[in-house]
Design a protein around this motif. Structure first.
Motif, short mmCIF file in Angstrom:
data_model
loop_
_atom_site.label_atom_id
_atom_site.label_comp_id
_atom_site.label_asym_id
_atom_site.label_seq_id
_atom_site.Cartn_x
_atom_site.Cartn_y
_atom_site.Cartn_z
N MET A 1 0.85 -1.19 0.00
CA MET A 1 0.00 0.00 0.00
C MET A 1 0.89 1.25 0.00
O MET A 1 1.79 1.38 0.83
CB MET A 1 -0.90 -0.01 1.25
CG MET A 1 -1.95 1.08 1.27
SD MET A 1 -3.06 0.98 2.68
CE MET A 1 -3.97 -0.52 2.30
N ASP A 2 0.65 2.16 -0.96
CA ASP A 2 1.50 3.33 -1.04
C ASP A 2 1.04 4.42 -0.06
O ASP A 2 0.04 4.25 0.65
CB ASP A 2 1.57 3.87 -2.47
CG ASP A 2 0.23 4.42 -2.98
OD1 ASP A 2 -0.66 4.72 -2.17
OD2 ASP A 2 0.10 4.57 -4.21
N GLY A 3 1.78 5.53 -0.02
CA GLY A 3 1.50 6.57 0.95
C GLY A 3 0.11 7.18 0.82
O GLY A 3 -0.56 7.45 1.82
N ALA A 4 -0.33 7.39 -0.41
CA ALA A 4 -1.66 7.97 -0.63
C ALA A 4 -2.76 7.02 -0.15
O ALA A 4 -3.76 7.46 0.43
CB ALA A 4 -1.85 8.31 -2.10
N VAL A 9 -6.92 5.55 4.00
CA VAL A 9 -7.45 4.65 5.03
C VAL A 9 -7.53 5.38 6.38
O VAL A 9 -8.52 5.25 7.10
CB VAL A 9 -6.57 3.39 5.14
CG1 VAL A 9 -6.98 2.55 6.34
CG2 VAL A 9 -6.65 2.57 3.87
N ALA A 10 -6.51 6.14 6.70
CA ALA A 10 -6.53 6.92 7.95
C ALA A 10 -7.67 7.93 7.95
O ALA A 10 -8.35 8.12 8.96
CB ALA A 10 -5.19 7.63 8.15
N GLU A 11 -7.87 8.56 6.82
CA GLU A 11 -8.97 9.52 6.70
C GLU A 11 -10.31 8.86 7.00
O GLU A 11 -11.12 9.37 7.78
CB GLU A 11 -9.00 10.13 5.29
CG GLU A 11 -10.19 11.07 5.09
CD GLU A 11 -10.42 11.47 3.64
OE1 GLU A 11 -11.35 12.27 3.40
OE2 GLU A 11 -9.70 10.97 2.75
N ALA A 283 6.20 7.54 9.49
CA ALA A 283 4.95 7.07 8.90
C ALA A 283 4.91 5.54 8.82
O ALA A 283 3.87 4.92 9.10
CB ALA A 283 4.77 7.68 7.52
N ASP A 284 6.03 4.94 8.45
CA ASP A 284 6.08 3.47 8.40
C ASP A 284 5.83 2.87 9.79
O ASP A 284 5.10 1.88 9.94
CB ASP A 284 7.44 3.01 7.89
CG ASP A 284 7.60 3.18 6.39
OD1 ASP A 284 6.59 3.40 5.70
OD2 ASP A 284 8.76 3.13 5.92
N ALA A 285 6.44 3.47 10.80
CA ALA A 285 6.26 2.97 12.17
C ALA A 285 4.83 3.17 12.64
O ALA A 285 4.23 2.27 13.26
CB ALA A 285 7.22 3.69 13.11
N CYS A 286 4.27 4.33 12.36
CA CYS A 286 2.88 4.62 12.74
C CYS A 286 1.93 3.61 12.11
O CYS A 286 1.06 3.05 12.78
CB CYS A 286 2.54 6.05 12.31
SG CYS A 286 0.82 6.52 12.52
N LEU A 329 -2.50 13.13 9.97
CA LEU A 329 -1.69 14.24 9.48
C LEU A 329 -0.32 13.73 9.03
O LEU A 329 0.19 14.10 7.96
CB LEU A 329 -1.56 15.30 10.57
CG LEU A 329 -1.10 16.71 10.20
CD1 LEU A 329 -1.38 17.68 11.35
CD2 LEU A 329 0.38 16.78 9.85
N LEU A 330 0.30 12.90 9.85
CA LEU A 330 1.60 12.32 9.50
C LEU A 330 1.52 11.56 8.19
O LEU A 330 2.39 11.71 7.31
CB LEU A 330 2.06 11.38 10.61
CG LEU A 330 3.25 10.46 10.28
CD1 LEU A 330 4.52 11.27 10.05
CD2 LEU A 330 3.44 9.42 11.39
N LEU A 331 0.49 10.73 8.02
CA LEU A 331 0.38 9.92 6.81
C LEU A 331 0.09 10.78 5.58
O LEU A 331 0.55 10.46 4.48
CB LEU A 331 -0.69 8.85 7.00
CG LEU A 331 -0.31 7.81 8.08
CD1 LEU A 331 -1.51 6.89 8.36
CD2 LEU A 331 0.90 6.99 7.66
N GLU A 332 -0.65 11.87 5.76
CA GLU A 332 -0.84 12.81 4.65
C GLU A 332 0.47 13.47 4.28
O GLU A 332 0.79 13.66 3.10
CB GLU A 332 -1.89 13.87 5.01
CG GLU A 332 -3.31 13.35 5.15
CD GLU A 332 -3.99 13.03 3.82
OE1 GLU A 332 -3.37 13.19 2.75
OE2 GLU A 332 -5.17 12.62 3.85
N ALA A 333 1.26 13.85 5.29
CA ALA A 333 2.56 14.46 5.02
C ALA A 333 3.46 13.50 4.25
O ALA A 333 4.14 13.87 3.28
CB ALA A 333 3.22 14.89 6.34
N ALA A 334 3.47 12.24 4.69
CA ALA A 334 4.29 11.22 4.02
C ALA A 334 3.84 11.02 2.58
O ALA A 334 4.66 10.81 1.67
CB ALA A 334 4.23 9.92 4.79
N ALA A 335 2.52 11.09 2.35
CA ALA A 335 1.99 10.88 1.00
C ALA A 335 2.48 11.93 0.03
O ALA A 335 2.57 11.67 -1.19
CB ALA A 335 0.46 10.85 1.05
#
Length: 338
Positions: A1-4, A9-11, A283-286, A329-335
């Motif tokens: 699964m890529d960053g986006a 999924v988090a959203e 982001a990977d750890a989260c 927010l972190l995962l959006e930043a990583a994306a």
């Protein structure tokens, strides 16, 4: 699964668990402060104004990542609901809270998702009102207080820069550098008690983030790079941004991640690579530490550690909207970094 895909999924998880109408009024929506919600959280009784500002910012992140008409409608309703829940006002007595909402609304305006000119004008006026020459400048943490700090001056500096007030933005950033940047570690302290002259040398991840963001707005490459280096050395063991529990602390690391991601795109060389590494490793750890629930992943308050089972025990920080919004927010930043 890529960053986006992770961000999407988090959203969904945050929206399903937390977004609800305010007091049952049709056409309104804000985030409940906890999940599972307590009775007062169901009523949006203590609604955590600045958590909502970051939740709005995350909705805007998602709209930039994947523009959708249904989300655009949610954002417009959310903006109106802030004023509704705040009893007809856009601001409160906390200058940091006001600045956070201002930054989110600037992005709403840029995407033409709602008419926010009146709100931004009110925020701009209040942030200018907060500036005094006491202790060499800066704005107060809140009205009637004797404390000037990074969490107020950092986002306000970014807000002013984006509103075109380069002079005030530079004054605020310079005040932060002169007053709160530790010459030994390169980290930014919390604040200054003006009445006593006491420096409050607590170290919070979000202080580093907002200072970094202010430096980026000033094209201050040297201070931006030294802040990234200081974060990597002191605040990110194993390359993972450390957590600061639940409550307000649930957003601290994520705010840092937002500005690290911006730095990774705006800077060049080792500083940019280091900033990117911190965001992607965190982001990977989260993502890897999340617990699977029927409503989607539940993220840990400490990204380097696994989250509790569904639902979290009473008092667990993972119940807080701040923690789950912070992970989103972190995962959006990583994306944004690919």
């Amino acid at each position: 699964m890529d960053g986006a895909e992770r961000a999407a999924v988090a959203e969904r998880a945050v929206r399903v668990r937390h977004l609800r109408p305010v007091w049952g009024v049709p056409g309104t929506v804000l985030g409940r402060s906890g999940w599972p919600p307590s009775f007062d959280q169901r009523l949006h009784w203590h609604w955590n104004y600045w958590w909502q500002a970051h939740l709005l910012d995350c909705l805007v992140d998602a709209q930039v990542r994947d523009p959708r008409k249904d989300r655009a409608k949610v954002i417009a309703r959310f903006v109106k609901s802030v004023r509704f829940r705040n009893f007809g006002k856009w601001t409160n007595i906390y200058y940091d809270d006001v600045a956070w909402l201002g930054l989110a609304l600037q992005r709403v305006r840029a995407l033409e998702l709602a008419d926010v000119d009146e709100a931004i004008a009110a925020i701009d006026e209040q942030l200018h009102e907060g500036w005094t020459d006491d202790a060499g400048g800066g704005i107060w943490w809140r009205r009637g207080d004797q404390f000037k700090n990074a969490p107020a001056n950092g986002p306000a500096a970014i807000f002013h820069a984006r509103e075109g007030d380069a002079t005030r933005a530079a004054e605020m950033t310079n005040w932060l550098t002169r007053t709160l940047k530790d010459p030994e570690t390169g980290l930014v302290w919390d604040g200054l008690r003006v009445d006593t002259g006491e420096l409050v040398k607590n170290i919070f991840t979000y202080c580093q983030g907002v200072y970094l963001g202010a430096c980026l707005e000033q094209s201050d490459v040297d201070n931006a790079a030294s802040t990234i280096d200081a974060v990597a050395e002191h605040l990110a063991p194993g390359g993972i941004i450390r957590g600061q529990n639940g409550g307000d602390g649930g957003l601290f690391g994520a705010i840092l991640a937002r500005y690290l991601a911006l730095a990774a795109k705006q800077l060049t060389g080792p500083a940019a690579e280091r900033a990117k590494h911190l965001v992607l490793t965190s982001a990977d750890a989260c993502w890897g530490g999340a617990t699977t629930t029927l409503t989607g992943p539940l993220f840990s308050a400490e990204w380097a550690a696994p989250a509790p089972e569904d639902p979290p025990e009473s008092g667990a920080p993972e119940r807080d909207l701040s923690v789950q919004t912070g992970a989103w927010l972190l995962l959006e930043a990583a994306a944004t970094l690919g």
